[in-house]
Design an enzyme around this catalytic site. Structure first.
Site, PDB file in Angstrom:
ATOM      1  N   ASP A   1       1.187  -1.581   0.359  1.00  0.00           N
ATOM      2  CA  ASP A   1      -0.348  -0.237   0.087  1.00  0.00           C
ATOM      3  C   ASP A   1       0.686   1.345  -0.037  1.00  0.00           C
ATOM      4  OD1 ASP A   1       0.499   0.725   2.600  1.00  0.00           O
ATOM      5  OD2 ASP A   1      -1.042  -0.873   3.454  1.00  0.00           O
ATOM      6  N   LYS A   2       0.311   2.094  -0.283  1.00  0.00           N
ATOM      7  CA  LYS A   2       1.003   3.537  -0.266  1.00  0.00           C
ATOM      8  C   LYS A   2       2.275   3.979   0.802  1.00  0.00           C
ATOM      9  CE  LYS A   2       0.112   8.922  -0.694  1.00  0.00           C
ATOM     10  NZ  LYS A   2      -0.921   9.558  -1.089  1.00  0.00           N
TER      11      LYS A   2
END
Length: 224
Positions: free
Chosen positions: A93-94
């Protein structure tokens, strides 16, 4: 050459022919070596050689080829490299960072990400608390979060300070935001999450945003 989704769209758009005849059905059966497949009139003689890239993903980049909001993606790290089409093998994820694989072989990627056949994944996780034995035991035994049972294959304390600590967590499956959700269920926030290994492939001293191509023996070590 492209993702399966893109290939299906090319076929529906009439860009792909089989033995000289346009075929618009993505499920049309073909046999490698017997049928001649062409894209935009150019023959595909053979599947390209499998290539696997390992990237040290920096925090703040999305694991996607493009973003409708114009945010930076992991492909920024490959700018100017002249690489062929490559797709990420799984995701980070980011807010997460660390080891991320890319390949041009979707079937191989599917085996790597399948919990039944794929390698374990190791993470170093900084949390905003000093864990006790009960937390480590819960991570290993399994934690229910929003009706789903989440479990680490192994979890251990790496080191701790006065208010924070680092955990070593190994997963043998890849449920969405699994580590963050497990810890959130225990009212603990993740400060950093770094994937440091996939199977025998370790992040090592690969710099942030840097990448390298895996050797044939490394690919073989990952392959189920």
């Amino acid at each position: 050459m492209c993702s399966r989704t893109q290939a299906a769209q090319w076929i529906r758009d009439g860009r792909v022919s089989v033995d000289g005849r346009i075929v618009r059905d993505p499920e049309f059966p073909t046999i490698a070596g017997r049928h001649r497949i062409a894209v935009d009139g150019r023959s595909i003689d053979a599947a390209p050689e499998r290539r696997v890239i390992v990237l040290n993903k920096p925090r703040g980049l999305l694991t996607t080829a493009s973003d409708e909001k114009g945010r930076d993606t992991v492909y920024r790290c490959f700018d100017g490299a002249g690489l062929p089409w490559l797709a990420p093998v799984g995701r980070l994820d980011k807010a997460s960072e660390g080891l991320l694989l890319f390949t041009n072989d979707p079937a191989w990627a599917a085996r790597i990400t399948d919990p039944a056949t794929g390698p374990d994944k190791r993470y170093h996780v900084q949390i905003d608390a000093v864990p006790d034995d009960a937390l480590i035991a819960a991570l290993n035994a399994g934690i229910e979060h929003e009706g789903e049972m989440l479990r680490a294959k192994s979890a251990a304390l790496l080191r701790s300070g006065e208010r924070t600590a680092w955990l070593d967590i190994v997963l043998d499956e890849g449920k969405n935001r699994q580590i963050r959700r497990m810890l959130a269920a225990q009212h603990i926030d993740v400060l950093r999450l770094v994937r440091v290994a996939i199977g025998a492939i370790a992040l090592g001293d690969l710099g942030k945003g840097a990448w390298r191509e895996l050797r044939a023996d490394e690919i073989a070590a990952l392959s189920p």
